[in-house]
Design a protein around this motif. Structure first.
Motif, PDB file in Angstrom:
ATOM      1  N   UNK A  93      -2.357   0.780   2.831  1.00  0.00           N
ATOM      2  CA  UNK A  93      -1.233   1.411   3.515  1.00  0.00           C
ATOM      3  C   UNK A  93      -1.688   2.564   4.390  1.00  0.00           C
ATOM      4  N   UNK A  94      -2.562   3.388   3.851  1.00  0.00           N
ATOM      5  CA  UNK A  94      -3.098   4.526   4.603  1.00  0.00           C
ATOM      6  C   UNK A  94      -3.926   4.048   5.794  1.00  0.00           C
ATOM      7  N   UNK A  95      -4.721   3.010   5.578  1.00  0.00           N
ATOM      8  CA  UNK A  95      -5.561   2.445   6.635  1.00  0.00           C
ATOM      9  C   UNK A  95      -4.703   1.935   7.793  1.00  0.00           C
ATOM     10  N   UNK A  96      -3.660   1.169   7.466  1.00  0.00           N
ATOM     11  CA  UNK A  96      -2.781   0.639   8.512  1.00  0.00           C
ATOM     12  C   UNK A  96      -2.070   1.762   9.252  1.00  0.00           C
ATOM     13  N   UNK A  97      -1.591   2.742   8.500  1.00  0.00           N
ATOM     14  CA  UNK A  97      -0.884   3.865   9.113  1.00  0.00           C
ATOM     15  C   UNK A  97      -1.783   4.632  10.084  1.00  0.00           C
TER      16      UNK A  97
END
Length: 186
Positions: A93-97
């Motif tokens: 999630x953090x990577x995509x964000x």
């Protein structure tokens, strides 16, 4: 508007959305417009006060994906689903964000540079059209390079985490099963 500057939208059991700022019922299209206008809002259940913002945003994405040209392939969506419940879920999630934020920043920089060229009237309209036609493939190439570098960094990080896990757990007396899988039973 609430005291903290967040626009409150109440969702009623009849599925209707009520904008407390304008004192009117609104549609998902109206909520989408709030997103496009960079309005800060929160959708809450009128009865339980549960935060439904993410649910409403996902509904908007579903409508967008169902009509016109979808942004996500079936394979990409399947891969996202596979990360739910996975140890890397939070990291994904953090990577995509962060990647979407980087894309937004690149887009804003390009728009800023484009605006400066237009304001200075450096290009005639036909030259400007040619310039923008060149920019699209260049932007795609930049994003491909960025994603490849990001992927390589992610793989390196994953390898380092595996090495750290091996060294941390090497002190535990796990027996190897046939096929190389550890067995913690005696």
């Amino acid at each position: 508007m609430a005291a903290n500057g967040v626009r409150i939208i109440k969702k009623y059991p009849n599925r209707r959305l009520y904008d407390t700022e304008t004192s009117t019922y609104i549609t998902l299209a109206d909520v989408k417009q709030l997103v496009l206008d960079h309005e800060t809002f929160q959708v809450i259940d009128a009865k339980s006060a549960e935060d439904l913002t993410r649910s409403i945003l996902l509904q908007i994405i579903l409508e967008e994906e169902s009509g016109g040209v979808p942004m996500f392939s079936a394979e990409m969506l399947a891969n996202v689903i596979r990360f739910y419940g996975h140890a890397m879920q939070g990291m994904m999630g953090s990577y995509l964000e962060k990647n979407i934020q980087a894309f937004i920043e690149i887009q804003a920089k390009l728009q800023e540079q484009s605006k400066a060229l237009i304001d200075n009237k450096a290009f005639a309209p036909e030259v400007w059209t040619q310039f923008m036609n060149v920019q699209a493939p260049m932007m795609q190439g930049m994003m491909t390079n960025y994603i490849e570098q990001s992927k390589n960094l992610f793989v390196q990080m994953q390898d380092q985490m595996q090495q750290q896990a091996r060294s941390m757990f090497s002190a535990f007396p796990f027996q190897q099963q046939p096929g190389g899988k550890p067995d913690d039973t005696d």
